[in-house]
Design a protein around this motif. Structure first.
Motif, mmCIF file in Angstrom:
data_model
loop_
_atom_site.group_PDB
_atom_site.id
_atom_site.type_symbol
_atom_site.label_atom_id
_atom_site.label_comp_id
_atom_site.label_asym_id
_atom_site.label_seq_id
_atom_site.Cartn_x
_atom_site.Cartn_y
_atom_site.Cartn_z
ATOM 1 N N SER A 1 0.827 -1.207 0.000
ATOM 2 C CA SER A 1 0.000 0.000 0.000
ATOM 3 C C SER A 1 0.862 1.257 0.000
ATOM 4 N N LEU A 2 1.964 1.228 0.749
ATOM 5 C CA LEU A 2 2.857 2.379 0.780
ATOM 6 C C LEU A 2 3.544 2.558 -0.579
ATOM 7 N N ILE A 3 3.952 1.458 -1.190
ATOM 8 C CA ILE A 3 4.568 1.529 -2.519
ATOM 9 C C ILE A 3 3.592 2.126 -3.524
ATOM 10 N N ASP A 4 2.331 1.701 -3.452
ATOM 11 C CA ASP A 4 1.304 2.260 -4.353
ATOM 12 C C ASP A 4 1.165 3.764 -4.154
ATOM 13 N N GLY A 5 1.269 4.212 -2.909
ATOM 14 C CA GLY A 5 1.185 5.644 -2.629
ATOM 15 C C GLY A 5 2.365 6.415 -3.202
ATOM 16 N N PHE A 6 3.550 5.829 -3.134
ATOM 17 C CA PHE A 6 4.709 6.481 -3.744
ATOM 18 C C PHE A 6 4.513 6.626 -5.249
ATOM 19 N N VAL A 7 3.872 5.639 -5.861
ATOM 20 C CA VAL A 7 3.680 5.658 -7.311
ATOM 21 C C VAL A 7 2.621 6.684 -7.715
ATOM 22 N N ASP A 8 1.430 6.642 -7.054
ATOM 23 C CA ASP A 8 0.335 7.517 -7.498
ATOM 24 C C ASP A 8 0.297 8.862 -6.771
ATOM 25 N N GLY A 9 0.953 8.959 -5.598
ATOM 26 C CA GLY A 9 1.026 10.228 -4.893
ATOM 27 C C GLY A 9 -0.253 10.669 -4.225
ATOM 28 N N ASN A 10 -1.268 9.804 -4.177
ATOM 29 C CA ASN A 10 -2.555 10.177 -3.581
ATOM 30 C C ASN A 10 -2.517 10.052 -2.065
ATOM 31 N N SER A 11 -3.117 11.029 -1.378
ATOM 32 C CA SER A 11 -3.214 10.952 0.084
ATOM 33 C C SER A 11 -3.964 9.695 0.487
ATOM 34 N N LYS A 12 -3.577 9.131 1.629
ATOM 35 C CA LYS A 12 -4.261 7.917 2.075
ATOM 36 C C LYS A 12 -4.061 7.721 3.568
ATOM 37 N N ASP A 13 -4.821 6.765 4.091
ATOM 38 C CA ASP A 13 -4.645 6.336 5.471
ATOM 39 C C ASP A 13 -3.766 5.092 5.484
ATOM 40 N N ILE A 14 -2.883 5.021 6.469
ATOM 41 C CA ILE A 14 -2.112 3.802 6.640
ATOM 42 C C ILE A 14 -2.251 3.342 8.081
ATOM 43 N N ILE A 15 -2.074 2.055 8.288
ATOM 44 C CA ILE A 15 -2.059 1.472 9.623
ATOM 45 C C ILE A 15 -0.636 0.985 9.878
ATOM 46 N N MET A 16 0.032 1.588 10.837
ATOM 47 C CA MET A 16 1.432 1.271 11.067
ATOM 48 C C MET A 16 1.644 -0.199 11.403
ATOM 49 N N ASN A 17 0.708 -0.797 12.119
ATOM 50 C CA ASN A 17 0.879 -2.200 12.502
ATOM 51 C C ASN A 17 0.798 -3.136 11.304
ATOM 52 N N THR A 18 0.166 -2.673 10.226
ATOM 53 C CA THR A 18 0.159 -3.451 8.989
ATOM 54 C C THR A 18 1.473 -3.276 8.249
ATOM 55 N N LEU A 19 1.958 -2.056 8.222
ATOM 56 C CA LEU A 19 3.201 -1.756 7.508
ATOM 57 C C LEU A 19 4.397 -2.435 8.171
ATOM 58 N N ILE A 20 4.582 -2.195 9.462
ATOM 59 C CA ILE A 20 5.674 -2.802 10.232
ATOM 60 C C ILE A 20 5.067 -3.339 11.525
ATOM 61 N N PRO A 21 4.803 -4.642 11.607
ATOM 62 C CA PRO A 21 4.149 -5.213 12.789
ATOM 63 C C PRO A 21 4.906 -4.901 14.083
ATOM 64 N N LYS A 22 4.138 -4.783 15.159
ATOM 65 C CA LYS A 22 4.721 -4.414 16.450
ATOM 66 C C LYS A 22 5.864 -5.325 16.877
ATOM 67 N N GLU A 23 5.724 -6.618 16.583
ATOM 68 C CA GLU A 23 6.753 -7.542 17.049
ATOM 69 C C GLU A 23 8.120 -7.260 16.420
ATOM 70 N N SER A 24 8.128 -6.532 15.297
ATOM 71 C CA SER A 24 9.406 -6.195 14.661
ATOM 72 C C SER A 24 10.249 -5.261 15.533
ATOM 73 N N TYR A 25 9.589 -4.515 16.429
ATOM 74 C CA TYR A 25 10.290 -3.551 17.271
ATOM 75 C C TYR A 25 10.961 -4.196 18.480
ATOM 76 N N ASN A 26 10.502 -5.358 18.865
ATOM 77 C CA ASN A 26 10.923 -5.905 20.145
ATOM 78 C C ASN A 26 11.969 -7.003 20.021
#
Length: 323
Positions: free
Chosen positions: A151-176
């Motif tokens: 979804s983030l890659i698609d936003g870089f391509v089309d440049g349209n404003s959007k909502d993102i959910i951080m836990n989808t992009l980088i799951p919480k367990e990745s931080y710990n």
């Protein structure tokens, strides 16, 4: 109380620094070589840190794409982190950047034990006192797409404003998991580089590469940078009890096993320490300038530089920052 010596050193550095009419001493090595560096496991200092905690991380947050590789949150207060190396300070996520290279081993700013990777997520955070933090997640090439980042890659391509959910992009367990961290006092930025990699496919990289290209500075010598490593969570006090039944009755034995958490540096501690290192080295340079003819500071490896003609200082220009 513990901050008083650091404050005194800072004031001393500012006072003595006025002796350099041409700018700051050459020896601001922390600026010149502090970014990027190799996350060298043989040079790290192990610490224990609690896990990060999140607020708003599971909720949609709106934002825009000011460039072909950056997402900026409309409201920086929407998503925040605390805990871990942040201690009790709350940091808000302001921007997310994704950087990539032309190949699978030249797209990350940082390297881990000499190895660079295909791409790197940079999450830029700040807190009310304007101490900034960068979270760096390194991406390794995978044979399959990473659906979490599409979804983030698609936003870089089309440049349209959007909502993102951080836990989808980088799951919480990745931080710990475990991570490296250090502070560059000249930028007033703490860098946190996570050891475990995320994934990105060649197909996804080939979608991004035509959008823009990125310049990656060469890895700098670590110099006097103190590199810390989060090597597991803080331990806690535990209590156990055992019950033994005998002919004369029941005996309950309670055993308390207390483990004292290792003293670990917070973001403030890192900034104060690295600032003090720079100030002390500058004071040494100032004294040497007056006492040693021709002395003009140290090189990036700590070797003294001496000219036939004394030179009292040189100007310093830091690298422009990525965002």
């Amino acid at each position: 109380m513990r901050n008083i010596p650091w404050l005194m050193l800072g004031l001393l550095g500012l006072t003595l620094g006025q002796h350099f009419p041409d700018g700051q001493p050459q020896n601001l090595r922390q600026c010149e070589i502090g970014f990027p560096i190799d996350m060298n496991s043989s040079l790290r200092i192990d610490t224990m840190q609690s896990d990060f905690t999140f607020d708003g991380y599971d909720l949609p947050a709106s934002g825009k794409f000011p460039s072909k590789n950056v997402f900026s949150f409309d409201n920086p207060d929407d998503v925040s982190l605390t805990g871990g190396v942040f201690d009790s300070t709350v940091y808000n996520i302001r921007q997310i950047g994704l950087f990539w290279g032309e190949g699978s081993s030249d797209g990350s700013y940082f390297s881990i034990d000499g190895k660079k990777y295909a791409a790197e997520f940079v999450i830029f955070l700040s807190e009310p006192n304007s101490i900034s933090v960068e979270l760096d997640f390194i991406l390794e090439v995978s044979p399959v797409d990473n659906p979490n980042i599409q979804s983030l890659i698609d936003g870089f391509v089309d440049g349209n404003s959007k909502d993102i959910i951080m836990n989808t992009l980088i799951p919480k367990e990745s931080y710990n998991g475990n991570y490296y961290y250090y502070t560059n006092s000249c930028f007033d930025v703490t860098f946190i580089v996570f050891e475990d990699t995320l994934s990105i496919s060649e197909y996804q990289l080939n979608t991004l590469r035509p959008l823009t290209s990125h310049f990656f500075p060469t890895i700098k010598p670590i110099g006097n940078t103190v590199l810390y490593y989060r090597n597991g969570p803080l331990t806690t006090t535990t209590e156990t009890s055992t019950t033994t039944t005998t002919s004369t009755g029941t005996i309950t034995t309670e055993v308390s096993v207390a483990t004292t958490p290792q003293s670990t540096p917070t973001i403030i501690d890192l900034l104060l320490f690295s600032t003090a290192v720079v100030v002390i080295t500058n004071v040494i340079e100032i004294l040497a300038t007056f006492l040693v003819p021709g002395f003009r500071g140290f090189d990036e490896f700590g070797n003294s530089l001496i000219d036939f003609e004394p030179r009292r200082g040189v100007s310093f220009n830091s690298e422009s920052f990525r965002f």
